[in-house]
Motif scaffolding. Structure first.
Motif, PDB file in Angstrom:
ATOM      1  N   MET A 106      62.242  78.760 -16.226  1.00 10.90           N
ATOM      2  CA  MET A 106      62.247  80.108 -16.791  1.00 10.90           C
ATOM      3  C   MET A 106      60.920  80.434 -17.473  1.00 10.90           C
ATOM      4  N   GLN A 107      60.284  79.450 -18.105  1.00  9.88           N
ATOM      5  CA  GLN A 107      59.008  79.685 -18.784  1.00  9.88           C
ATOM      6  C   GLN A 107      57.923  80.076 -17.783  1.00  9.88           C
ATOM      7  N   ASP A 108      57.948  79.483 -16.592  1.00 11.30           N
ATOM      8  CA  ASP A 108      56.971  79.834 -15.563  1.00 11.30           C
ATOM      9  C   ASP A 108      57.181  81.263 -15.077  1.00 11.30           C
ATOM     10  N   VAL A 109      58.442  81.629 -14.872  1.00 17.15           N
ATOM     11  CA  VAL A 109      58.763  82.990 -14.439  1.00 17.15           C
ATOM     12  C   VAL A 109      58.366  83.983 -15.528  1.00 17.15           C
ATOM     13  N   MET A 110      58.632  83.643 -16.792  1.00 15.15           N
ATOM     14  CA  MET A 110      58.281  84.538 -17.891  1.00 15.15           C
ATOM     15  C   MET A 110      56.764  84.701 -17.996  1.00 15.15           C
ATOM     16  N   ARG A 111      56.022  83.626 -17.814  1.00 17.63           N
ATOM     17  CA  ARG A 111      54.563  83.707 -17.859  1.00 17.63           C
ATOM     18  C   ARG A 111      54.046  84.619 -16.749  1.00 17.63           C
ATOM     19  N   ASP A 112      54.586  84.461 -15.530  1.00 13.98           N
ATOM     20  CA  ASP A 112      54.166  85.309 -14.414  1.00 13.98           C
ATOM     21  C   ASP A 112      54.553  86.762 -14.629  1.00 13.98           C
ATOM     22  N   LEU A 113      55.752  86.985 -15.179  1.00 13.86           N
ATOM     23  CA  LEU A 113      56.196  88.346 -15.453  1.00 13.86           C
ATOM     24  C   LEU A 113      55.292  89.005 -16.489  1.00 13.86           C
ATOM     25  N   GLN A 114      54.946  88.290 -17.540  1.00 11.28           N
ATOM     26  CA  GLN A 114      54.050  88.834 -18.567  1.00 11.28           C
ATOM     27  C   GLN A 114      52.662  89.097 -18.004  1.00 11.28           C
ATOM     28  N   TYR A 115      52.196  88.219 -17.117  1.00 13.64           N
ATOM     29  CA  TYR A 115      50.909  88.429 -16.464  1.00 13.64           C
ATOM     30  C   TYR A 115      50.914  89.734 -15.660  1.00 13.64           C
ATOM     31  N   CYS A 116      51.980  89.932 -14.869  1.00 16.41           N
ATOM     32  CA  CYS A 116      52.078  91.151 -14.055  1.00 16.41           C
ATOM     33  C   CYS A 116      52.174  92.398 -14.924  1.00 16.41           C
ATOM     34  N   LEU A 117      52.997  92.338 -15.969  1.00 12.84           N
ATOM     35  CA  LEU A 117      53.144  93.495 -16.857  1.00 12.84           C
ATOM     36  C   LEU A 117      51.836  93.799 -17.579  1.00 12.84           C
ATOM     37  N   LYS A 118      51.089  92.772 -17.931  1.00 10.10           N
ATOM     38  CA  LYS A 118      49.794  92.989 -18.588  1.00 10.10           C
ATOM     39  C   LYS A 118      48.814  93.652 -17.625  1.00 10.10           C
ATOM     40  N   ARG A 119      48.800  93.212 -16.363  1.00  9.21           N
ATOM     41  CA  ARG A 119      47.915  93.824 -15.366  1.00  9.21           C
ATOM     42  C   ARG A 119      48.265  95.285 -15.132  1.00  9.21           C
ATOM     43  N   LEU A 120      49.550  95.629 -15.273  1.00  8.63           N
ATOM     44  CA  LEU A 120      49.990  97.008 -15.072  1.00  8.63           C
ATOM     45  C   LEU A 120      49.926  97.823 -16.357  1.00  8.63           C
ATOM     46  N   ASP A 121      49.416  97.230 -17.431  1.00  8.63           N
ATOM     47  CA  ASP A 121      49.294  97.877 -18.740  1.00  8.63           C
ATOM     48  C   ASP A 121      50.653  98.360 -19.242  1.00  8.63           C
ATOM     49  N   MET A 122      51.638  97.481 -19.134  1.00 12.32           N
ATOM     50  CA  MET A 122      52.998  97.811 -19.558  1.00 12.32           C
ATOM     51  C   MET A 122      53.387  97.150 -20.873  1.00 12.32           C
ATOM     52  N   LEU A 123      52.587  96.217 -21.359  1.00 12.41           N
ATOM     53  CA  LEU A 123      52.917  95.547 -22.609  1.00 12.41           C
ATOM     54  C   LEU A 123      52.484  96.411 -23.782  1.00 12.41           C
ATOM     55  N   GLU A 124      53.290  96.385 -24.847  1.00  5.01           N
ATOM     56  CA  GLU A 124      52.972  97.151 -26.047  1.00  5.01           C
ATOM     57  C   GLU A 124      51.691  96.615 -26.667  1.00  5.01           C
ATOM     58  N   ASP A 125      50.967  97.487 -27.340  1.00  6.64           N
ATOM     59  CA  ASP A 125      49.738  97.108 -28.022  1.00  6.64           C
ATOM     60  C   ASP A 125      50.097  96.359 -29.307  1.00  6.64           C
ATOM     61  N   PRO A 126      49.662  95.094 -29.468  1.00  9.11           N
ATOM     62  CA  PRO A 126      50.039  94.354 -30.675  1.00  9.11           C
ATOM     63  C   PRO A 126      49.472  94.969 -31.947  1.00  9.11           C
ATOM     64  N   ARG A 127      48.332  95.655 -31.869  1.00 12.24           N
ATOM     65  CA  ARG A 127      47.768  96.302 -33.059  1.00 12.24           C
ATOM     66  C   ARG A 127      48.670  97.436 -33.532  1.00 12.24           C
ATOM     67  N   LYS A 128      49.316  98.134 -32.583  1.00 11.38           N
ATOM     68  CA  LYS A 128      50.226  99.213 -32.942  1.00 11.38           C
ATOM     69  C   LYS A 128      51.438  98.670 -33.700  1.00 11.38           C
ATOM     70  N   GLN A 129      51.946  97.501 -33.266  1.00  7.46           N
ATOM     71  CA  GLN A 129      53.103  96.893 -33.924  1.00  7.46           C
ATOM     72  C   GLN A 129      52.742  96.457 -35.349  1.00  7.46           C
ATOM     73  N   ASP A 130      51.512  95.954 -35.554  1.00 11.04           N
ATOM     74  CA  ASP A 130      51.099  95.540 -36.888  1.00 11.04           C
ATOM     75  C   ASP A 130      51.036  96.724 -37.832  1.00 11.04           C
ATOM     76  N   SER A 131      50.571  97.877 -37.347  1.00  8.38           N
ATOM     77  CA  SER A 131      50.494  99.063 -38.217  1.00  8.38           C
ATOM     78  C   SER A 131      51.892  99.624 -38.502  1.00  8.38           C
ATOM     79  N   ASP A 132      52.845  99.438 -37.567  1.00 10.19           N
ATOM     80  CA  ASP A 132      54.207  99.889 -37.792  1.00 10.19           C
ATOM     81  C   ASP A 132      54.894  99.051 -38.871  1.00 10.19           C
ATOM     82  N   ASN A 133      54.601  97.755 -38.892  1.00 13.67           N
ATOM     83  CA  ASN A 133      55.243  96.854 -39.860  1.00 13.67           C
ATOM     84  C   ASN A 133      54.642  96.988 -41.251  1.00 13.67           C
ATOM     85  N   ALA A 134      53.407  97.475 -41.358  1.00 14.54           N
ATOM     86  CA  ALA A 134      52.749  97.582 -42.660  1.00 14.54           C
ATOM     87  C   ALA A 134      53.249  98.750 -43.470  1.00 14.54           C
TER      88      ALA A 134
END
Length: 134
Positions: A106-134
């Motif tokens: 499952m970890q290999d599939v998750m790594r590949d899925l995250q890689y694909c989503l990152k290439r498609l610019d589908m992952l949330e911006d981590p800087r945006k999440q930090d400003s939401d939590n502050a």
């Protein structure tokens, strides 16, 4: 939260034909902007946009046991990615299993899925999440 599934064949075809595509060893991801995102947002009890997700495993993958395992692993990888990193909403997301997904962890599939989503610019911006939590 439970995934909102794609249940109509024409939406799979639209995603395959007109969507952006990224592939890795275990999965192939197609993303297309959902035209009914606003309607689904209003119908959602939380009033937030959602992704409609479809997981496809063809008979090339293997028998029913292998196909179901591949879909189960991909579904869990998507759920964990959405919970930990975050995935942009309002899209049709079709994840097609590849032969390697039946024997991969499952970890290999998750790594590949995250890689694909990152290439498609589908992952949330981590800087945006930090400003939401502050």
């Amino acid at each position: 939260m439970k995934l909102t599934a794609i249940s109509e064949n024409h939406l799979y075809r639209k995603a395959y034909q007109g969507g952006r595509r990224a592939a890795a060893n275990t999965v192939c991801v197609y993303v297309l902007r959902d035209k009914k995102a606003n309607v689904l947002k209003k119908a959602n009890p939380e009033k937030k946009p959602v992704n409609r997700v479809g997981i496809a495993a063809s008979k090339k993958i293997g028998g029913a046991v292998e196909r179901n395992r591949a879909k189960r692993v991909i579904r869990e990888a998507y759920r964990l990615t959405e919970a930990s990193i975050g995935i942009k909403k309002g899209n049709l997301v079709v994840i097609a299993a590849r032969n390697a997904s039946t024997v991969s962890k499952m970890q290999d599939v998750m790594r590949d899925l995250q890689y694909c989503l990152k290439r498609l610019d589908m992952l949330e911006d981590p800087r945006k999440q930090d400003s939401d939590n502050a």
